[in-house]
Write an enzyme that holds these catalytic residues in place. Structure first.
Site, PDB file in Angstrom:
ATOM      1  N   ASP A 119      -9.816  -4.565  -4.951  1.00  0.00           N
ATOM      2  CA  ASP A 119      -9.284  -3.597  -3.991  1.00  0.00           C
ATOM      3  C   ASP A 119     -10.202  -2.372  -3.938  1.00  0.00           C
ATOM      4  O   ASP A 119     -10.315  -1.631  -4.916  1.00  0.00           O
ATOM      5  CB  ASP A 119      -7.869  -3.177  -4.411  1.00  0.00           C
ATOM      6  CG  ASP A 119      -7.142  -2.370  -3.344  1.00  0.00           C
ATOM      7  OD1 ASP A 119      -7.817  -1.723  -2.517  1.00  0.00           O
ATOM      8  OD2 ASP A 119      -5.901  -2.385  -3.343  1.00  0.00           O
ATOM      9  N   SER A 157       0.829  -1.201   0.000  1.00  0.00           N
ATOM     10  CA  SER A 157       0.000   0.000   0.000  1.00  0.00           C
ATOM     11  C   SER A 157       0.870   1.261   0.000  1.00  0.00           C
ATOM     12  O   SER A 157       1.663   1.469  -0.919  1.00  0.00           O
ATOM     13  CB  SER A 157      -0.963  -0.037   1.182  1.00  0.00           C
ATOM     14  OG  SER A 157      -1.944   0.964   1.069  1.00  0.00           O
ATOM     15  N   HIS A 195      -7.573  -5.410  -0.880  1.00  0.00           N
ATOM     16  CA  HIS A 195      -6.462  -4.492  -0.622  1.00  0.00           C
ATOM     17  C   HIS A 195      -5.344  -5.120   0.198  1.00  0.00           C
ATOM     18  O   HIS A 195      -4.164  -4.966  -0.135  1.00  0.00           O
ATOM     19  CB  HIS A 195      -6.971  -3.230   0.084  1.00  0.00           C
ATOM     20  CG  HIS A 195      -5.885  -2.216   0.315  1.00  0.00           C
ATOM     21  ND1 HIS A 195      -5.226  -1.594  -0.727  1.00  0.00           N
ATOM     22  CD2 HIS A 195      -5.317  -1.741   1.463  1.00  0.00           C
ATOM     23  CE1 HIS A 195      -4.323  -0.775  -0.243  1.00  0.00           C
ATOM     24  NE2 HIS A 195      -4.350  -0.849   1.084  1.00  0.00           N
TER      25      HIS A 195
END
Length: 290
Positions: A234, A137, A264
């Protein structure tokens, strides 16, 4: 994917799975894994908060894991990578950014620039030689920034749900009226199912500072191998950001892997397997080149 998997099985990953699997692949972790788990250490820095980290010594290239915003070094991906690197005898380091996990500092006072400095400190002071950086991320964004700043310490990059520029782009995509409303409050509140209180809060100062670190407006001067894994499901960071990163990096060796049902966090059993396959393939590639 098939070719990658075949190389990994040849290198002995099948023995890992059959002997209980990686930490994230089994609900019951063997007692031996607990005994051999790395211990938390703290790195002191002049006039800066101490950073908590765990390190496994081993061969090069080493692997460094960069967690996401608000996350820490004790997640499934981070722990699974430690077990994997230990099994191959390669060095591995995972750590908490300033204001995260066991590190000193306050999360709300941090910034992209603060955490970039954390990563550069790790590369400069805590590891030896070029590293495979694995960024999750926002860690994927920091991974890119670190690779630009320290090309000599970067062997390869693996982005998981890479969130390059995402916070800034998301805020700028709001209508002018909505942006002004948040600016008057001095804080942008974003719903997030992964956080304890259901929202993420970003100050206007955080957003303005983050703009200084955006990388997607121009070619990204990174020439090492790059692998980008993203889930089509996601809901936090759209997969097309990984495509944009792939289009802008200068490296001739870039692969994007999209998982149809991936979300995600990418922490399901098959997500972890894919991450490990990808890193193992890179280690094979890099050591063969040497």
């Amino acid at each position: 994917m098939a070719a990658v998997a075949l190389r990994c099985w040849r290198r002995g990953l099948s023995q890992i799975w059959s002997n209980g699997g990686l930490a994230a692949l089994s609900s019951k972790r063997p007692q031996a894994d607990r005994r051999h788990k790395s211990t938390v250490q703290f790195a002191s820095r002049p006039d800066l908060p101490k950073l908590a980290y765990r390190r496994v010594k081993g061969k090069s290239p080493g692997v460094v894991f960069l967690p996401g915003y608000g996350s820490n070094m004790n997640g499934q991906k981070a722990e699974s990578l430690e077990e994997f690197c230990r099994s191959l005898g390669h060095s591995y380091l995972r750590f908490d950014y300033t204001g995260h996990g066991a590190s000193e500092g306050v999360l709300a006072e941090g910034s992209i620039g603060t955490w970039k400095k954390d990563v550069l400190f790790v590369l400069d002071e805590l590891v030896e030689g070029p590293q495979i950086m694995v960024g999750s991320s926002v860690g994927g964004w920091l991974m890119l920034l670190a690779a630009i700043a320290r090309p000599e310490k970067t062997a390869a990059l693996v982005g998981i749900s890479t969130a390059a520029d995402h916070i800034v782009m998301s805020f700028n995509s709001l209508s002018l009226e909505v942006r002004k409303e948040f600016e008057e409050k001095g804080e942008w509140t974003v719903p997030n199912k992964h956080s304890e209180d259901g929202v993420l809060k970003f100050s206007m100062n955080f957003l303005r500072e983050a703009e200084n670190h955006c990388v997607l407006q121009s070619p990204i001067p990174i020439t090492c191998p790059v692998r980008l894994i993203h889930g089509l499901k996601d809901e936090d960071v759209p997969w097309h950001i990984s495509m944009q990163v792939a289009e802008r990096v200068l490296s001739p060796d870039v692969d994007v892997i999209l998982r149809r049902h991936g979300q995600h966090r990418m922490s399901e059993k098959d997500d972890i397997k894919l991450m490990v396959y990808t890193i193992d393939d890179l280690i094979d590639k890099l050591t063969t080149l040497v």
